[in-house]
Motif scaffolding. Structure first.
Motif, PDB file in Angstrom:
ATOM      1  N   VAL A 481       0.871  -1.171   0.000  1.00 25.38           N
ATOM      2  CA  VAL A 481       0.000   0.000   0.000  1.00 25.38           C
ATOM      3  C   VAL A 481       0.910   1.224   0.000  1.00 25.38           C
ATOM      4  O   VAL A 481       1.728   1.398   0.915  1.00 25.38           O
ATOM      5  CB  VAL A 481      -0.944   0.022   1.221  1.00 25.38           C
ATOM      6  CG1 VAL A 481      -1.745   1.323   1.238  1.00 25.38           C
ATOM      7  CG2 VAL A 481      -1.883  -1.178   1.185  1.00 25.38           C
ATOM      8  N   LEU A 490      -3.032   0.289  -3.941  1.00 30.60           N
ATOM      9  CA  LEU A 490      -2.502  -1.063  -3.792  1.00 30.60           C
ATOM     10  C   LEU A 490      -1.696  -1.433  -5.028  1.00 30.60           C
ATOM     11  O   LEU A 490      -2.223  -1.426  -6.148  1.00 30.60           O
ATOM     12  CB  LEU A 490      -3.640  -2.068  -3.596  1.00 30.60           C
ATOM     13  CG  LEU A 490      -3.235  -3.546  -3.515  1.00 30.60           C
ATOM     14  CD1 LEU A 490      -2.337  -3.795  -2.315  1.00 30.60           C
ATOM     15  CD2 LEU A 490      -4.462  -4.441  -3.467  1.00 30.60           C
ATOM     16  N   LEU A 519     -10.314   1.717  -6.520  1.00 34.15           N
ATOM     17  CA  LEU A 519     -10.281   2.326  -5.191  1.00 34.15           C
ATOM     18  C   LEU A 519      -9.321   3.510  -5.194  1.00 34.15           C
ATOM     19  O   LEU A 519      -8.172   3.391  -5.629  1.00 34.15           O
ATOM     20  CB  LEU A 519      -9.841   1.310  -4.138  1.00 34.15           C
ATOM     21  CG  LEU A 519     -10.756   0.105  -3.907  1.00 34.15           C
ATOM     22  CD1 LEU A 519     -10.201  -0.770  -2.798  1.00 34.15           C
ATOM     23  CD2 LEU A 519     -12.170   0.544  -3.570  1.00 34.15           C
ATOM     24  N   VAL A 522      -6.880   3.043  -0.275  1.00 32.47           N
ATOM     25  CA  VAL A 522      -6.846   1.703   0.310  1.00 32.47           C
ATOM     26  C   VAL A 522      -6.434   1.805   1.770  1.00 32.47           C
ATOM     27  O   VAL A 522      -5.396   2.400   2.085  1.00 32.47           O
ATOM     28  CB  VAL A 522      -5.863   0.795  -0.463  1.00 32.47           C
ATOM     29  CG1 VAL A 522      -5.691  -0.542   0.244  1.00 32.47           C
ATOM     30  CG2 VAL A 522      -6.352   0.588  -1.897  1.00 32.47           C
ATOM     31  N   MET A 525      -5.287  -4.440   3.484  1.00 31.15           N
ATOM     32  CA  MET A 525      -5.285  -5.501   2.463  1.00 31.15           C
ATOM     33  C   MET A 525      -4.605  -6.739   3.015  1.00 31.15           C
ATOM     34  O   MET A 525      -3.833  -6.688   3.983  1.00 31.15           O
ATOM     35  CB  MET A 525      -4.597  -5.023   1.182  1.00 31.15           C
ATOM     36  CG  MET A 525      -3.171  -4.572   1.343  1.00 31.15           C
ATOM     37  SD  MET A 525      -1.945  -5.899   1.285  1.00 31.15           S
ATOM     38  CE  MET A 525      -0.423  -4.960   1.520  1.00 31.15           C
ATOM     39  N   VAL A 535      -9.317  -6.408  -0.056  1.00 34.25           N
ATOM     40  CA  VAL A 535      -8.923  -5.012   0.122  1.00 34.25           C
ATOM     41  C   VAL A 535     -10.080  -4.231   0.727  1.00 34.25           C
ATOM     42  O   VAL A 535     -11.241  -4.417   0.350  1.00 34.25           O
ATOM     43  CB  VAL A 535      -8.541  -4.364  -1.230  1.00 34.25           C
ATOM     44  CG1 VAL A 535      -7.944  -2.980  -1.012  1.00 34.25           C
ATOM     45  CG2 VAL A 535      -7.569  -5.240  -1.996  1.00 34.25           C
ATOM     46  N   GLY A 537     -11.248  -0.202   1.423  1.00 35.43           N
ATOM     47  CA  GLY A 537     -10.883   1.149   1.018  1.00 35.43           C
ATOM     48  C   GLY A 537     -12.086   1.955   0.601  1.00 35.43           C
ATOM     49  O   GLY A 537     -13.233   1.563   0.835  1.00 35.43           O
TER      50      GLY A 537
END
Length: 612
Positions: A481, A490, A519, A522, A525, A535, A537
């Motif tokens: 991330v 990500l 997304l 994030v 994850m 994930v 987010g």
């Protein structure tokens, strides 16, 4: 998809004939229809029944240019194995030049068709259109998926045959283009399997299987497609860190066009002469690659028989034997789920347990000798690494009674907790990964076997600061991330190691690519399968969500997990039989068993992790 008149840009409903008994749908485009049988109006190709076969209709006589373009685009979404019907909309020369297998371009809503002009070379025998849309993704000649964005615009030119008077396409883009809904109906993602290149055949070390996701046409003999794709080798992105046990040039035996398992769930794979002299152990690895790949496609294959070109047997392998030949993350069942309790100790609950009572781990981490902020447990569950409560120090210790921690193996100089160490992560080789978020010296580090002087990992192309690190079970892929300008994305990178005799290895993370492009922020994850992550987010527009993503940036089939408010961290096992676990600031530790709702485990707990 297509136009409803020359110069038009809107699509009109398509009529389709459904033969329920044999599961066939004919895409009609604007072609004439039979006047008997069961008819059903649809706005686009039906998606409800994935077993329905879809075939296109050829061009009708005297069809105008717009109808020819529409019929061609509809034919691209059919289940015609070699696009024979689509080629009927082309001139002979254009059909010879056109290579549909080069790529599939996916658009948000399918291609709109804009009439450009009549005239040009000949006012009566010329017509031009432009296909437009918003790009979503592209599948290349290796069947590898890449997310895309931005406008799509490609010309299509038609000419009228002077002998027959029929309009045909004589200029068009290479590859195939279709809308996202048609792509999801026509294609599916399947993992093919190779071995991490640091484990060699016959070395005595069990090789590690690495998933390489590709997209294949769902109802065009997917089994044979996958075997051919496996034999052709890994995709370009993964290729530098994996190996195949199939000798270079191995292919299906000449004349073999389709593969089908027998009534005992055994698939026989006849190979060409390139594989005729492989040894037994290497053949077992080849069969394991085949079996792992085919079982990701269908559970109906549990044995693979590999044959020489002359029909004699090379080897036969069942699924039990395959798991002994190679290790795979998705079949490693963790013994425990771990988290930090309200006393800042590392505690654990049996992995498959429905209970909520956690016990401290054996050793110093469970005794509270050092208050913890987060932790990671090695794949063999014998060693743990913990970040101190203030985020400054990283400790490593054994999960055995009486074990001590000693001095930290790493310290951060970041001035605030958010500028210090991330939660660590163990790879399959027993090395420990962690990022230091110190703005003055941000870096990704790896400690060989969790000890010694940390290695600085080279990450060319990194644009931002690493906020979270998770290494895949195969040890050759890493999820990061990365924060840039207040937004966190990500990224997936490929881990490469350059080893020189007598020197410490040079470790790099290369070719970072986005795994969750939808997304914009994030928050957490975790790996959740051989090529899948979960994930949490925020979507564009500010909606909090939780979803599964593939390492290639595509969205896997199946429902997404229900979102949890205020998720700070997620733990998922690569063995999907174990529940998803999350930490929420509002609810504490919660878990999501398969087919159930989120359940509270403990209110006063944080930082849940499975081994890895």
């Amino acid at each position: 998809m297509g136009v409803d008149r020359e110069g038009g840009a809107r699509r009109r409903p398509v009529r389709a004939v459904a033969y329920a008994a044999c599961g066939v749908v004919l895409l009609a485009g604007c072609a004439s229809m039979p006047d008997s049988g069961d008819l059903q109006d649809v706005e686009s190709t039906p998606r409800q029944d994935t077993q329905v076969r879809v075939f296109a209709m050829p061009p009708r006589d005297d069809a105008p240019p717009s109808e020819i373009v529409q019929g061609f685009l509809e034919a691209l979404t059919s289940d015609d194995p070699h696009y024979a019907t689509a080629r009927q909309y082309l001139t002979a020369a254009a059909s010879q030049r056109w290579k549909p297998e080069l790529s599939t371009t996916v658009l948000a809503n399918g291609p709109d068709v804009q009439a450009d002009h009549t005239g040009g070379r000949d006012d009566t025998d010329d017509y031009a259109f432009t296909l437009t849309g918003s790009r979503v993704a592209r599948v290349d000649a290796q069947q590898s998926y890449t997310p895309l964005s931005g406008p799509y615009s490609q010309p299509v030119h038609l000419t009228r045959d002077r002998k027959t008077g029929q309009w045909r396409i004589d200029g068009l883009p290479q590859g195939v283009v279709m809308g996202q809904s048609d792509f999801q109906r026509n294609y599916m993602s399947v993992n093919k399997y190779y071995f991490a290149s640091n484990t060699k055949a016959g070395s005595g070390t069990q090789p590690t299987a690495v998933a390489d996701p590709v997209y294949v046409r769902r109802r065009v003999d997917a089994m044979t497609q996958m075997v051919r794709s496996l034999l052709n080798g890994p995709t370009r992105w993964l290729g530098p860190v994996v190996r195949s046990s199939f000798p270079t040039g191995t292919a299906l035996k000449k004349g073999v066009t389709s593969l089908t398992p027998d009534d005992q769930n055994k698939l026989t794979v006849p190979l060409n002469e390139k594989a005729s002299r492989v040894g037994r152990e290497k053949c077992y690895e080849m069969a394991t690659q085949l079996l792992f790949t085919l079982q990701n496609l269908t559970p109906t294959v549990d044995t693979v028989a590999v044959q020489r070109a002359d029909g004699t047997s090379l080897c036969t392998l069942g699924e039990d034997r395959a798991e002994a030949v190679a290790s795979r993350g998705s079949v490693k069942r963790p013994e425990y789920l771990y988290f930090v309790d309200d006393k800042r100790r590392l505690v654990r609950i049996a992995g498959g347990s429905a209970g909520t009572s956690a016990a401290p781990v054996p050793g110093a981490f469970g005794e509270g000798a050092q208050q913890l902020r987060s932790a990671a447990v090695s794949w063999d569950e014998r060693t743990a690494a913990g970040v101190g409560f203030d985020g400054k120090s990283l400790y490593v210790g054994s999960l055995v009674s009486g074990g001590s921690l000693g001095e930290p193996v790493l310290r951060s100089r970041g001035k605030t907790e958010n500028d210090r160490l991330t939660t660590p992560s163990w790879d399959a080789h027993g090395d420990l990964w962690v990022a230091d978020r110190d703005p003055a010296h941000p870096r990704l580090l790896v400690l060989e076997q969790g000890a010694g002087q940390p290695l600085d990992v080279k990450i060319p192309g990194l644009n931002g600061r690493i906020n979270a690190v998770r290494v895949a079970a195969d040890g050759v892929r890493i999820a990061l991330v990365v924060e840039k300008d207040g937004k966190r994305s990500l990224l997936i990178g490929r881990i490469e190691r350059e080893e020189k005799s007598g020197e410490r290895p040079v470790v790099s993370v290369l070719e970072l690519r986005s795994a969750a492009p939808e997304l914009e922020d994030v928050t957490a994850m975790s790996w959740a399968g051989d090529s899948r992550l979960v994930v949490a987010g925020r979507e564009q527009g500010g909606v909090q969500t939780m979803l599964y993503v593939q390492v290639d940036g595509s969205t896997p089939e199946g429902p997404a997990p229900a979102a949890v408010t205020g998720v700070k961290s997620i733990a998922a096992s690569e063995d999907d039989r174990l529940p998803l676990v999350a930490y929420s600031a509002e609810d504490g530790i919660v878990r999501l068993p398969s087919g159930a709702q989120w359940q509270k485990v403990v209110k006063d707990g944080s930082a849940p992790v499975y081994p890895g």
